[in-house]
Motif scaffolding. Structure first.
Motif, PDB file in Angstrom:
ATOM      1  N   TRP A 261     -13.214  16.369   3.521  1.00  0.00           N
ATOM      2  CA  TRP A 261     -12.382  15.438   4.556  1.00  0.00           C
ATOM      3  C   TRP A 261     -11.630  16.119   5.353  1.00  0.00           C
ATOM      4  N   MET A 262     -11.703  15.743   6.709  1.00  0.00           N
ATOM      5  CA  MET A 262     -11.204  16.347   7.796  1.00  0.00           C
ATOM      6  C   MET A 262     -10.562  15.439   8.670  1.00  0.00           C
ATOM      7  N   ASP A 263      -9.923  15.922   9.672  1.00  0.00           N
ATOM      8  CA  ASP A 263      -9.310  15.087  11.039  1.00  0.00           C
ATOM      9  C   ASP A 263      -8.600  13.909  10.209  1.00  0.00           C
TER      10      ASP A 263
ATOM     11  N   ALA B 112       0.895  -1.066  -0.023  1.00  0.00           N
ATOM     12  CA  ALA B 112      -0.041   0.026   0.141  1.00  0.00           C
ATOM     13  C   ALA B 112       0.813   1.125  -0.075  1.00  0.00           C
ATOM     14  N   GLY B 113       0.668   2.240  -0.887  1.00  0.00           N
ATOM     15  CA  GLY B 113       1.187   3.589  -0.914  1.00  0.00           C
ATOM     16  C   GLY B 113       1.018   4.427   0.294  1.00  0.00           C
ATOM     17  N   PRO B 114       1.414   5.390   0.249  1.00  0.00           N
ATOM     18  CA  PRO B 114       1.065   6.558   1.213  1.00  0.00           C
ATOM     19  C   PRO B 114      -0.273   6.912   1.186  1.00  0.00           C
ATOM     20  N   PHE B 115      -0.910   7.038   2.469  1.00  0.00           N
ATOM     21  CA  PHE B 115      -2.180   7.603   2.525  1.00  0.00           C
ATOM     22  C   PHE B 115      -2.386   9.033   2.854  1.00  0.00           C
ATOM     23  N   ASP B 116      -2.263   9.796   1.731  1.00  0.00           N
ATOM     24  CA  ASP B 116      -2.275  11.018   1.607  1.00  0.00           C
ATOM     25  C   ASP B 116      -3.461  11.699   0.755  1.00  0.00           C
ATOM     26  N   PRO B 117      -4.604  12.093   1.281  1.00  0.00           N
ATOM     27  CA  PRO B 117      -5.663  12.769   0.519  1.00  0.00           C
ATOM     28  C   PRO B 117      -5.390  14.000   0.078  1.00  0.00           C
ATOM     29  N   GLN B 118      -5.597  14.564  -1.177  1.00  0.00           N
ATOM     30  CA  GLN B 118      -5.340  15.646  -1.779  1.00  0.00           C
ATOM     31  C   GLN B 118      -6.631  16.139  -2.490  1.00  0.00           C
ATOM     32  N   PRO B 119      -6.675  17.200  -2.957  1.00  0.00           N
ATOM     33  CA  PRO B 119      -7.767  17.810  -3.702  1.00  0.00           C
ATOM     34  C   PRO B 119      -7.931  17.005  -5.122  1.00  0.00           C
ATOM     35  N   VAL B 120      -8.958  16.519  -5.385  1.00  0.00           N
ATOM     36  CA  VAL B 120      -9.240  15.632  -6.711  1.00  0.00           C
ATOM     37  C   VAL B 120     -10.615  15.868  -7.144  1.00  0.00           C
TER      38      VAL B 120
ATOM     39  N   GLU C 186     -15.839  18.557  -6.834  1.00  0.00           N
ATOM     40  CA  GLU C 186     -14.624  19.068  -7.325  1.00  0.00           C
ATOM     41  C   GLU C 186     -13.941  20.139  -6.237  1.00  0.00           C
ATOM     42  N   PRO C 187     -12.683  20.401  -6.073  1.00  0.00           N
ATOM     43  CA  PRO C 187     -12.073  21.126  -5.232  1.00  0.00           C
ATOM     44  C   PRO C 187     -12.746  22.268  -4.852  1.00  0.00           C
ATOM     45  N   LEU C 188     -12.950  22.868  -3.835  1.00  0.00           N
ATOM     46  CA  LEU C 188     -13.857  23.889  -3.516  1.00  0.00           C
ATOM     47  C   LEU C 188     -12.900  25.248  -3.469  1.00  0.00           C
ATOM     48  N   GLY C 189     -13.112  26.333  -4.427  1.00  0.00           N
ATOM     49  CA  GLY C 189     -12.540  27.516  -4.699  1.00  0.00           C
ATOM     50  C   GLY C 189     -13.350  28.878  -4.779  1.00  0.00           C
ATOM     51  N   ALA C 190     -12.683  29.685  -5.336  1.00  0.00           N
ATOM     52  CA  ALA C 190     -13.318  31.122  -5.504  1.00  0.00           C
ATOM     53  C   ALA C 190     -14.697  31.231  -6.494  1.00  0.00           C
ATOM     54  N   VAL C 191     -14.135  30.263  -7.411  1.00  0.00           N
ATOM     55  CA  VAL C 191     -15.174  30.082  -8.351  1.00  0.00           C
ATOM     56  C   VAL C 191     -16.549  29.617  -8.055  1.00  0.00           C
ATOM     57  N   HIS C 192     -16.584  29.113  -6.846  1.00  0.00           N
ATOM     58  CA  HIS C 192     -17.638  28.510  -6.397  1.00  0.00           C
ATOM     59  C   HIS C 192     -18.360  29.620  -5.613  1.00  0.00           C
TER      60      HIS C 192
ATOM     61  N   ARG D 147      -7.103  27.815   3.597  1.00  0.00           N
ATOM     62  CA  ARG D 147      -6.127  27.673   4.456  1.00  0.00           C
ATOM     63  C   ARG D 147      -6.073  26.158   4.994  1.00  0.00           C
ATOM     64  N   SER D 148      -6.887  25.628   5.049  1.00  0.00           N
ATOM     65  CA  SER D 148      -7.327  24.199   5.526  1.00  0.00           C
ATOM     66  C   SER D 148      -6.598  23.296   4.421  1.00  0.00           C
ATOM     67  N   THR D 149      -6.778  23.653   3.189  1.00  0.00           N
ATOM     68  CA  THR D 149      -6.265  22.848   2.291  1.00  0.00           C
ATOM     69  C   THR D 149      -4.613  22.915   2.154  1.00  0.00           C
ATOM     70  N   ALA D 150      -4.374  24.266   2.150  1.00  0.00           N
ATOM     71  CA  ALA D 150      -2.778  24.487   2.245  1.00  0.00           C
ATOM     72  C   ALA D 150      -1.959  23.736   3.114  1.00  0.00           C
ATOM     73  N   SER D 151      -2.722  23.721   4.461  1.00  0.00           N
ATOM     74  CA  SER D 151      -2.015  23.121   5.482  1.00  0.00           C
ATOM     75  C   SER D 151      -2.099  21.902   5.298  1.00  0.00           C
ATOM     76  N   GLY D 152      -3.020  20.987   4.519  1.00  0.00           N
ATOM     77  CA  GLY D 152      -3.203  19.393   4.354  1.00  0.00           C
ATOM     78  C   GLY D 152      -3.785  19.082   5.736  1.00  0.00           C
ATOM     79  N   GLN D 153      -4.683  19.937   6.213  1.00  0.00           N
ATOM     80  CA  GLN D 153      -5.475  19.510   7.316  1.00  0.00           C
ATOM     81  C   GLN D 153      -7.048  18.939   6.876  1.00  0.00           C
ATOM     82  N   GLU D 154      -7.449  19.649   5.820  1.00  0.00           N
ATOM     83  CA  GLU D 154      -8.607  19.118   5.126  1.00  0.00           C
ATOM     84  C   GLU D 154      -8.653  19.120   3.770  1.00  0.00           C
ATOM     85  N   VAL D 155      -9.535  18.607   3.022  1.00  0.00           N
ATOM     86  CA  VAL D 155      -9.663  18.705   1.516  1.00  0.00           C
ATOM     87  C   VAL D 155     -11.357  18.698   1.347  1.00  0.00           C
ATOM     88  N   PRO D 156     -11.531  19.998   1.291  1.00  0.00           N
ATOM     89  CA  PRO D 156     -12.954  20.754   0.868  1.00  0.00           C
ATOM     90  C   PRO D 156     -13.346  20.416  -0.494  1.00  0.00           C
TER      91      PRO D 156
END
Length: 218
Positions: free
Chosen positions: A98-100, A11-19, A29-35, A72-81
């Motif tokens: 995705w959080m915690d 199993a590879g690293p468990f690293d949730p990222q925007p997708v 889709e990743p939440l951003g200013a366009v929304h 901010r939460s996305t940049a810190s890797g804490q959450e993926v909105p």
């Protein structure tokens, strides 16, 4: 033969990222200013926020704060909105994240989920959860996905139980919500060992709900 209880050694690293996750009925889709405009339109219902920690998205300023926190939460890797988009209309109908995230233990929470009233109790929530769970368990190799909700939020609890999540217990006086109320939180979980059965039931639900909607009864 007993079910496996260990993560495969390859199993590879468990690293949730925007997708971006695409289904038949919804797209995440990743939440951003366009929304921003979509959030304001979909979130303009006071009943969505009565038992939440999140302040209502009832103004452009509130939406801007919401998006800033998500960035901010996305940049810190804490959450993926995520923004939840209706594939038929291309309209934003809600959000989830995705959080915690605990990468070392391959654990994540799906939370801060809300849906605009017109799509509640439809297959939108079912498919949005199905897309996330499939990606987390099958692409990233999660061991545990958890959910929590206010003990007073019986609608959310019913939805999680229909999803196949297991009610695991109540944390008493767990969080202070916006009106100062100290809420109890109900925790639910799905593990990698639960996932095959949950996936099968979710697929059956999507097929049944899709057929009902197509017939004009849903």
């Amino acid at each position: 033969m007993s079910e496996p209880s260990a993560v495969p050694i390859n199993a590879g690293p468990f690293d949730p990222q925007p997708v971006t996750l695409i289904g038949r009925h919804v797209r995440l889709e990743p939440l951003g200013a366009v929304h921003a405009d979509g959030l304001l339109a979909a979130g303009a219902y006071p009943e969505l926020w009565t038992v939440t920690v999140q302040p209502p998205l009832d103004s452009a300023a509130a939406v801007a704060r919401y998006l800033d926190e998500a960035t901010r939460s996305t940049a810190s890797g804490q959450e993926v909105p995520f923004a939840i988009i209706d594939q038929n209309t291309n309209e934003l109908v809600g959000s989830t994240r995705w959080m915690d995230i605990v990468r070392a233990h391959r654990r994540v929470e799906i939370g801060s989920t809300w849906l605009t009233p017109r799509v509640q109790r439809t297959l939108v929530n079912t498919e949005a959860k199905f897309l996330q769970l499939t990606h987390l368990f099958e692409t990233l190799g999660a061991v545990r996905v958890q959910f929590k909700t206010d003990l007073r939020n019986t609608q959310s609890q019913r939805a999680l139980e229909k999803l196949g999540a297991i009610r695991e217990g109540v944390l008493r006086r767990h969080m202070i919500v916006r009106d100062g109320f100290v809420r109890d939180s109900v925790y639910y979980g799905i593990t990698d060992l639960d996932w095959p059965g949950v996936k099968r039931r979710l697929h059956e639900r999507l097929m049944a709900e899709g057929a009902e909607a197509a017939s004009g009864r849903g």
